[in-house]
Design a protein around this motif. Structure first.
Motif, PDB file in Angstrom:
ATOM      1  N   LEU A  39       0.827  -1.208   0.000  1.00 16.99           N
ATOM      2  CA  LEU A  39       0.000   0.000   0.000  1.00 16.99           C
ATOM      3  C   LEU A  39       0.866   1.266   0.000  1.00 16.99           C
ATOM      4  N   CYS A  40       2.149   1.108   0.343  1.00 15.88           N
ATOM      5  CA  CYS A  40       3.087   2.250   0.326  1.00 15.88           C
ATOM      6  C   CYS A  40       3.969   2.226  -0.924  1.00 15.88           C
ATOM      7  N   ARG A  41       3.516   1.528  -1.923  1.00 17.47           N
ATOM      8  CA  ARG A  41       4.282   1.363  -3.170  1.00 17.47           C
ATOM      9  C   ARG A  41       4.802   2.697  -3.705  1.00 17.47           C
ATOM     10  N   VAL A  42       3.973   3.745  -3.662  1.00 21.31           N
ATOM     11  CA  VAL A  42       4.391   5.024  -4.256  1.00 21.31           C
ATOM     12  C   VAL A  42       5.568   5.631  -3.492  1.00 21.31           C
ATOM     13  N   LYS A  43       5.732   5.244  -2.242  1.00 20.16           N
ATOM     14  CA  LYS A  43       6.847   5.798  -1.468  1.00 20.16           C
ATOM     15  C   LYS A  43       8.159   5.117  -1.862  1.00 20.16           C
ATOM     16  N   ASN A  92       0.521  16.783   3.969  1.00 23.03           N
ATOM     17  CA  ASN A  92      -0.706  16.436   3.246  1.00 23.03           C
ATOM     18  C   ASN A  92      -0.532  16.504   1.732  1.00 23.03           C
ATOM     19  N   ALA A  93       0.721  16.494   1.284  1.00 27.58           N
ATOM     20  CA  ALA A  93       0.946  16.557  -0.164  1.00 27.58           C
ATOM     21  C   ALA A  93       0.351  15.325  -0.834  1.00 27.58           C
ATOM     22  N   SER A  94      -0.105  15.513  -2.039  1.00 25.92           N
ATOM     23  CA  SER A  94      -0.704  14.412  -2.786  1.00 25.92           C
ATOM     24  C   SER A  94       0.369  13.381  -3.115  1.00 25.92           C
ATOM     25  N   GLY A  95      -0.019  12.118  -3.168  1.00 27.06           N
ATOM     26  CA  GLY A  95       0.963  11.077  -3.470  1.00 27.06           C
ATOM     27  C   GLY A  95       1.209  10.926  -4.960  1.00 27.06           C
ATOM     28  N   GLY A  96       0.501  11.686  -5.775  1.00 26.80           N
ATOM     29  CA  GLY A  96       0.625  11.504  -7.214  1.00 26.80           C
ATOM     30  C   GLY A  96       1.205  12.724  -7.905  1.00 26.80           C
TER      31      GLY A  96
END
Ligand code: COA
Length: 415
Positions: free
Chosen positions: A206-210, A243-247
């Motif tokens: 679930l933290c793949r984007v990180k 709160n920055a967007s992950g995308g």
């Protein structure tokens, strides 16, 4: 109407949250889920965080709908015999005991295979094979070890855990998918298999984007959509991004009218590139449409703070719902920060069955989250959780035990 998993029988050896979330989903899809609990005690959560004396806690009732409960002392030789029979008659055994507990009980993978070669044995563990494989794990440990805590919170604060139970319920979801896939594969192989969902792995998934951002940081030394850019330095690990967007579309949480007294008077605002012109018009800053500092997504990255400050000056003049209405008319992506109270009272969530009111013989009416997955040909009815051992006699009878045999098991406290 039939259900997707009609005919599938689950031996549910789960407790607390991660495993029960998984088997509850399977029950909602129509599987017959038989929850096996310690005689006299039951799942520890029945008594945890109680709000009504002597009634099963909401913790338990909200995670164990649509199941049957039997009590069984699986360390007693006669209890083991009952378990043998159950294993022979079920398709899937789901468990989330501490590592090794099932083996210590005498039910190794080999033994289960001997009893029922078609049996799928599905487990939640805290960690997969490696240095921590023997550790007991709860939710927040998984959030910390899976990369969520180090990337959640603000740059000047400590790591933070999130309220979403990504370690427990998140892993339960992963396991449920593994079980359904294993059932599908069994149609061709005729064999069961082991399915493991480790909580660390599920959180990391679930933290793949990180992990994506870690590699971008390694390569370029900077993450331009993070609030640290352009004024602060980046270290060698992905920092907390507030709160920055992950995308790729910058976003932030902004105050709305009433924020001084209402802790949830906020909106999530996304400055999606295709609607930049509309955003400028709505906030009364039309000169930004062509201004070189603001006209392109790349130019805006070094001005995100001042952009969000300016948008916030507008959102603070509207309630979060007024802002939502106006912004949606222009297709500007945004979302109100909803409190649990607002969610509990939301009639549209009631209408879809996502929030459901259930009646319970000991606690009366309570709210729960229904099946979040909606299927057109397999509808979910949410049925209250079972009382401890409510179905012991029913299930034992189905397994071929007569009333006298059941009475004897009761007398010896096996069930
Ligand atoms: N009859 C007799 N004994 C039973 C039984 C039954 N019906 N059901 C369970 N037991 C026994 C187990 O065999 C085990 O005995 P053992 O330690 O002698 O081998 C014992 O009860 C306790 O099981 P355990 O899983 O160790 O419970 P715990 O309360 O000490 O630990 C967790 C709880 C959640 C920390 C642990 O189960 C765990 O790490 N699970 C995997 C990760 C997980 O799912 N965590 C998230 C939970 S939401």
């Amino acid at each position: 109407m039939s259900k997707a998993l009609d005919g599938v029988r689950i031996l549910d050896f789960t407790h607390v949250q991660s495993g029960p979330t998984c088997t509850q989903l399977l029950a909602w899809f129509g599987a017959d889920v038989i929850k096996v609990e310690k005689a006299g005690e039951g799942d520890a959560t029945r008594g945890q965080l109680r709000d009504v004396p002597d009634a099963d806690s909401l913790y338990f009732t909200m995670l164990n709908h649509n199941k049957r409960s039997i009590t069984l002392d699986t360390k007693n030789p006669k209890g083991k015999e009952v378990l043998n029979t159950l294993i022979k008659s079920c398709d899937v055994l789901v468990e989330n005991f501490a590592p090794g507990a099932l083996d210590r009980m005498g039910f190794t993978w080999e033994r289960i295979q001997e009893l029922n070669p078609r049996m799928i044995v599905a487990s939640v563990k805290g960690f997969g094979p490696g240095p921590y494989e023997d550790c007991k794990v709860y939710e927040n440990v998984a959030q910390c070890a899976g990369g969520s805590a180090s990337t959640t919170g603000f740059d000047d604060g400590p790591p933070l855990v999130t309220g979403a139970q990504i370690g427990d319920s998140g892993t339960g979801l992963h396991l449920a998918l593994g079980i359904v896939a294993a059932l599908y594969q069994r149609n061709t192989t005729g064999r069961g298999q082991k399915v493991l969902a480790a909580m660390q792995d599920s959180v990391l998934n679930l933290c793949r984007v990180k992990l994506r951002d870690q590699q971008r940081l390694d390569r370029t030394g900077v993450l331009k959509e993070y609030p640290q850019y352009p004024d602060s330095k980046f270290g060698d690990a992905v920092p907390r991004a507030g709160n920055a967007s992950g995308g790729g579309q910058p976003g932030w949480i902004l105050k709305c009218k009433g924020w001084e007294t209402d802790p949830n008077a906020y909106i999530y605002f996304i400055t999606q590139a295709p609607v930049w012109g509309a955003i400028c018009k709505v906030i009364g800053q039309e000169d930004w449409i062509t201004h070189p500092d603001y006209a392109t997504p790349a130019a805006r990255l070094s001005h995100l703070k001042s952009i969000f400050d300016r948008i916030e000056a507008w959102t603070m003049t509207k309630t979060k719902f007024e802002a939502m209405k106006i912004l949606n008319e222009f297709d500007i992506p945004c979302g109100p920060i909803l409190s649990m109270k607002e969610i509990a009272e939301d009639q549209s969530l009631r209408a879809t069955g996502t929030v459901v009111e259930v009646d319970h013989p000991k606690r009366g009416k309570y709210l729960t989250v229904g099946n979040p997955i909606k299927m057109s040909d397999s509808l979910t009815e949410v049925v209250r959780s079972p009382l401890l051992g409510e179905h012991t006699e029913e299930v034992l009878t189905e397994l071929g035990y007569g009333l006298e045999a059941i009475a004897a098991l009761r007398k010896e406290k096996v069930v």
